[in-house]
Design a protein around this motif. Structure first.
Motif, mmCIF file in Angstrom:
data_model
loop_
_atom_site.group_PDB
_atom_site.id
_atom_site.type_symbol
_atom_site.label_atom_id
_atom_site.label_comp_id
_atom_site.label_asym_id
_atom_site.label_seq_id
_atom_site.Cartn_x
_atom_site.Cartn_y
_atom_site.Cartn_z
ATOM 1 N N SER A 159 -9.519 11.201 7.503
ATOM 2 C CA SER A 159 -8.990 10.218 8.819
ATOM 3 C C SER A 159 -7.884 9.477 8.201
ATOM 4 C CB SER A 159 -9.992 9.460 9.218
ATOM 5 O OG SER A 159 -10.303 8.220 8.447
ATOM 6 N N THR A 160 -7.081 8.997 8.952
ATOM 7 C CA THR A 160 -6.017 7.920 8.715
ATOM 8 C C THR A 160 -6.401 6.747 9.800
ATOM 9 O OG1 THR A 160 -4.509 8.955 10.282
ATOM 10 C CG2 THR A 160 -4.237 9.749 8.104
ATOM 11 N N LEU A 161 -6.217 5.612 8.963
ATOM 12 C CA LEU A 161 -6.582 4.261 9.656
ATOM 13 C C LEU A 161 -5.604 3.998 10.869
ATOM 14 C CD1 LEU A 161 -8.684 1.877 9.650
ATOM 15 C CD2 LEU A 161 -7.109 1.118 7.790
ATOM 16 N N LYS A 193 -6.794 3.664 -17.677
ATOM 17 C CA LYS A 193 -7.191 3.509 -16.319
ATOM 18 C C LYS A 193 -8.733 4.094 -16.091
ATOM 19 C CE LYS A 193 -2.822 4.305 -13.938
ATOM 20 N NZ LYS A 193 -2.224 5.224 -13.055
ATOM 21 N N ASN A 228 -7.523 -1.471 2.362
ATOM 22 C CA ASN A 228 -8.405 -0.594 1.175
ATOM 23 C C ASN A 228 -10.124 -0.755 1.860
ATOM 24 O OD1 ASN A 228 -6.422 0.231 -0.150
ATOM 25 N ND2 ASN A 228 -6.681 -1.409 -1.630
ATOM 26 N N SER A 260 3.082 4.714 -10.520
ATOM 27 C CA SER A 260 1.697 4.702 -10.735
ATOM 28 C C SER A 260 1.515 4.252 -12.189
ATOM 29 C CB SER A 260 1.239 6.354 -10.744
ATOM 30 O OG SER A 260 1.150 6.505 -9.557
ATOM 31 N N TYR A 295 -8.300 13.164 -15.913
ATOM 32 C CA TYR A 295 -8.063 14.416 -15.427
ATOM 33 C C TYR A 295 -6.825 15.183 -16.101
ATOM 34 C CZ TYR A 295 -3.944 12.366 -12.810
ATOM 35 O OH TYR A 295 -2.709 11.705 -12.495
ATOM 36 N N THR A 312 -10.394 1.251 5.205
ATOM 37 C CA THR A 312 -10.335 2.795 4.875
ATOM 38 C C THR A 312 -11.285 3.322 3.916
ATOM 39 O OG1 THR A 312 -7.891 2.591 4.619
ATOM 40 C CG2 THR A 312 -8.988 4.380 3.761
ATOM 41 N N ASN A 326 0.789 -1.357 -0.074
ATOM 42 C CA ASN A 326 0.001 0.091 -0.040
ATOM 43 C C ASN A 326 0.792 1.365 0.027
ATOM 44 O OD1 ASN A 326 -2.998 -1.244 0.502
ATOM 45 N ND2 ASN A 326 -1.679 -2.075 1.897
ATOM 46 N N ARG A 327 0.331 2.366 -0.468
ATOM 47 C CA ARG A 327 0.993 3.706 -0.533
ATOM 48 C C ARG A 327 1.477 4.045 0.912
ATOM 49 N NH1 ARG A 327 2.265 7.147 -4.915
ATOM 50 N NH2 ARG A 327 1.507 5.681 -6.724
ATOM 51 N N HIS A 369 0.426 1.045 -12.227
ATOM 52 C CA HIS A 369 -0.328 -0.140 -11.862
ATOM 53 C C HIS A 369 -1.795 0.293 -11.919
ATOM 54 C CE1 HIS A 369 -0.365 2.120 -8.080
ATOM 55 N NE2 HIS A 369 -0.800 1.759 -7.661
ATOM 56 N N SER A 402 -8.145 4.127 -10.010
ATOM 57 C CA SER A 402 -7.652 3.044 -10.402
ATOM 58 C C SER A 402 -6.735 2.652 -9.441
ATOM 59 C CB SER A 402 -6.955 3.109 -11.725
ATOM 60 O OG SER A 402 -6.011 3.975 -11.850
ATOM 61 N N SER A 403 -6.690 3.258 -8.403
ATOM 62 C CA SER A 403 -5.662 2.964 -7.129
ATOM 63 C C SER A 403 -6.467 1.580 -6.450
ATOM 64 C CB SER A 403 -5.656 3.993 -6.172
ATOM 65 O OG SER A 403 -6.723 4.322 -5.509
ATOM 66 N N VAL A 462 -5.698 13.548 -3.170
ATOM 67 C CA VAL A 462 -4.600 14.228 -4.103
ATOM 68 C C VAL A 462 -4.522 15.551 -3.277
ATOM 69 C CG1 VAL A 462 -4.396 15.640 -6.200
ATOM 70 C CG2 VAL A 462 -5.613 13.437 -6.083
HETATM 71 N N1 LIG Z 1 -6.115 7.824 5.314
HETATM 72 C C1 LIG Z 1 -6.014 6.446 5.099
HETATM 73 O O1 LIG Z 1 -6.196 5.789 6.286
HETATM 74 C C2 LIG Z 1 -5.427 5.880 4.056
HETATM 75 C C3 LIG Z 1 -5.404 4.465 4.202
HETATM 76 C C4 LIG Z 1 -4.840 3.780 2.763
HETATM 77 C C5 LIG Z 1 -4.407 4.702 1.854
HETATM 78 N N2 LIG Z 1 -4.396 6.042 2.009
HETATM 79 C C6 LIG Z 1 -3.983 6.650 0.916
HETATM 80 O O2 LIG Z 1 -4.838 6.724 -0.264
HETATM 81 C C7 LIG Z 1 -4.059 6.766 -1.359
HETATM 82 C C8 LIG Z 1 -4.390 5.482 -2.330
HETATM 83 O O3 LIG Z 1 -3.561 4.662 -1.598
HETATM 84 P P1 LIG Z 1 -3.357 3.152 -2.423
HETATM 85 O O4 LIG Z 1 -2.755 2.234 -1.690
HETATM 86 O O5 LIG Z 1 -4.493 2.680 -3.240
HETATM 87 O O6 LIG Z 1 -2.349 3.673 -3.473
HETATM 88 P P2 LIG Z 1 -2.194 3.651 -5.053
HETATM 89 O O7 LIG Z 1 -2.635 2.421 -5.512
HETATM 90 O O8 LIG Z 1 -0.616 3.750 -5.294
HETATM 91 O O9 LIG Z 1 -3.044 4.760 -5.768
HETATM 92 C C9 LIG Z 1 -2.360 6.229 -5.732
HETATM 93 C C10 LIG Z 1 -3.069 6.660 -6.920
HETATM 94 O O10 LIG Z 1 -3.070 8.192 -6.739
HETATM 95 C C11 LIG Z 1 -2.738 8.793 -7.962
HETATM 96 N N3 LIG Z 1 -1.860 9.673 -7.901
HETATM 97 C C12 LIG Z 1 -0.355 9.466 -7.509
HETATM 98 N N4 LIG Z 1 0.257 10.554 -7.686
HETATM 99 C C13 LIG Z 1 -0.667 11.514 -7.938
HETATM 100 C C14 LIG Z 1 -0.755 12.834 -7.898
HETATM 101 N N5 LIG Z 1 0.444 13.574 -7.587
HETATM 102 N N6 LIG Z 1 -1.631 13.725 -8.173
HETATM 103 C C15 LIG Z 1 -2.842 12.995 -8.605
HETATM 104 N N7 LIG Z 1 -3.134 11.735 -8.639
HETATM 105 C C16 LIG Z 1 -1.861 10.793 -8.175
HETATM 106 C C17 LIG Z 1 -2.387 7.719 -9.101
HETATM 107 O O11 LIG Z 1 -3.276 7.553 -10.102
HETATM 108 P P3 LIG Z 1 -3.286 8.373 -11.628
HETATM 109 O O12 LIG Z 1 -2.122 7.607 -12.333
HETATM 110 O O13 LIG Z 1 -4.644 8.160 -12.045
HETATM 111 O O14 LIG Z 1 -2.879 9.665 -11.117
HETATM 112 C C18 LIG Z 1 -2.631 6.345 -8.070
HETATM 113 O O15 LIG Z 1 -3.561 5.359 -8.802
HETATM 114 C C19 LIG Z 1 -2.772 7.096 -1.008
HETATM 115 O O16 LIG Z 1 -2.663 8.478 -1.218
HETATM 116 C C20 LIG Z 1 -2.586 6.397 0.539
HETATM 117 O O17 LIG Z 1 -1.655 7.094 1.013
HETATM 118 C C21 LIG Z 1 -5.001 6.537 2.970
#
Ligand SMILES: NC(=O)c1ccc[n+]([C@@H]2O[C@H](COP(=O)([O-])OP(=O)(O)OC[C@H]3O[C@@H](n4cnc5c(N)ncnc54)[C@H](OP(=O)(O)O)[C@@H]3O)[C@@H](O)[C@H]2O)c1
Length: 328
Positions: free
Chosen positions: A265-267, A182, A129, A318, A197, A132, A46-47, A320, A155-156, A219
């Motif tokens: 929130s963050t998890l 995507k 996911n 990115s 976008y 969250t 995960n990110r 994937h 698509s994330s 974002v």
């Molecule tokens: N708050 C929480 O509890 C929590 C928990 C889990 C994850 N998250 C966050 O949720 C997000 C997604 O997590 P994930 O694990 O699903 O990650 P991921 O699959 O890597 O997805 C990130 C997505 O963000 C887009 N992206 C990357 N850099 C960008 C930028 N500078 N501007 C705009 N879009 C951008 C990319 O899509 P495009 O190529 O379409 O731009 C990519 O698909 C992450 O930021 C992660 O930190 C938060």
């Protein structure tokens, strides 16, 4: 069950790029009260793991320093006061850290059964996911059927879950993503409109539909203002990350005039009890949708545990679509 003293794992040797992830040998953890020990089959990537690796998302003080927030596997030991799980049970689990390893401990209440028919690699990709998305879109954002829902990064890993869950609950789903491929993945999952976008502005598209009732955003940056413009009256903006930064000058008057809510929130830092409550909701409301195939796991790729650095490099490229997992 005879367990080894040590195990294979992947550690963060110093803050930095994917190359700082290195295979290592660590003691097998021992489950405490209310905890289970899982022999890991697959670990989700995960990110937040990449943020931890880079040094900008420290693990909670009681968590393992090893990365890894979700796994699938088999229970091989239980601590005191664990009623639900027995040795031999197959589970998927949200872990407080430590998932990039052969064995991991987690609170018993954060493990869930494997949905019917789901292979172990897909089961490893569920918890981070789904916990969250459920807690932010449904509990916090209050999305209900018939409402308009916009998710960025469609698509994330997070986005593919959010689209399917919102669609399954009867919402109209809009998603943004960074390429035609995507966007096609987003519409296949249930988005009625996917917005590339890089070519289109999501604000007028949402406004023409009457505005979004709930937006899930990762974002930030200039999206903060554009999201507020895109919300319908009584709309809710839920922030789960700030890939383009957390700061922006904002005129708050529309919050009052259009009765908007900004939350997020963050998890990971939430209490064990809060996470256990999310797990209960997921088992009741979402696991049946996974068992019936209504919600699918979108898999991108699988890497061996020792190749975790390559998995991170792919995620950060990115390129994937969906989830990356590690075979342990
Ligand atoms: N708050 C929480 O509890 C929590 C928990 C889990 C994850 N998250 C966050 O949720 C997000 C997604 O997590 P994930 O694990 O699903 O990650 P991921 O699959 O890597 O997805 C990130 C997505 O963000 C887009 N992206 C990357 N850099 C960008 C930028 N500078 N501007 C705009 N879009 C951008 C990319 O899509 P495009 O190529 O379409 O731009 C990519 O698909 C992450 O930021 C992660 O930190 C938060």
């Amino acid at each position: 069950m005879d367990l080894p003293q040590t195990m294979r794992a992947v550690e963060i040797t110093e803050p930095g790029g994917p190359e700082v992830l290195r295979p290592c040998e660590r003691p097998v953890p021992v489950p405490g009260a209310g905890q289970i020990l899982i022999k890991v089959a697959y670990a989700g990537v995960n990110r937040p793991d990449a943020l931890q690796r880079a040094g900008s998302y420290a693990p909670p003080p009681t968590a393992s320093d090893l990365p890894g927030l979700e796994v699938s596997g088999t229970v091989v030991a239980t601590g005191p006061d664990v009623a639900r799980w027995s040795v031999g049970d197959a589970v998927c689990a949200l872990t407080p850290g430590g998932g990039y390893a052969e064995y991991v401990v987690c609170p018993a209440a954060h493990a869930l059964p494997i949905p019917d028919g789901l292979p172990m690699d897909q089961a490893a990709a569920l918890c981070e996911n789904h916990y969250t998305v459920w807690s932010n879109v449904v509990t916090r954002g209050g999305l209900v059927g018939g409402e308009r829902f916009l998710v960025h990064g469609g698509s994330s890993g997070i986005g593919t879950v959010a689209i399917q869950l919102a669609h399954a609950r009867g919402a109209r789903v809009f998603a943004t993503a960074g390429s035609a491929e995507k966007c096609a993945a987003c519409t296949e999952l249930g988005a009625e409109r996917a917005i590339n976008y890089r070519e289109e502005d999501f604000v007028p598209i949402l406004k023409a539909e009457g505005g979004a009732d709930v937006i899930l955003d990762m974002v930030g940056g200039d999206y903060i203002l554009r999201n507020l413009k895109s919300l319908a009256e009584d709309g809710r903006l839920v922030q789960i990350a700030f890939l383009q930064g957390p700061k922006m000058a904002v005129n708050f008057a529309p919050l009052m005039m259009r009765r908007l809510t900004i939350t997020g929130s963050t998890l990971r830092p939430q209490s064990d009890l809060a996470k256990a409550r999310i797990a209960e909701d997921l088992e009741r409301e979402v696991w049946p949708l996974l068992s019936s195939g209504r919600i699918k796991v979108v898999m991108d790729s699988t890497y061996d545990l020792e190749k975790a650095s390559e998995a991170h490099a792919r995620m950060e490229s990115s390129a994937h679509i969906g989830k990356i997992v590690l075979a342990v």
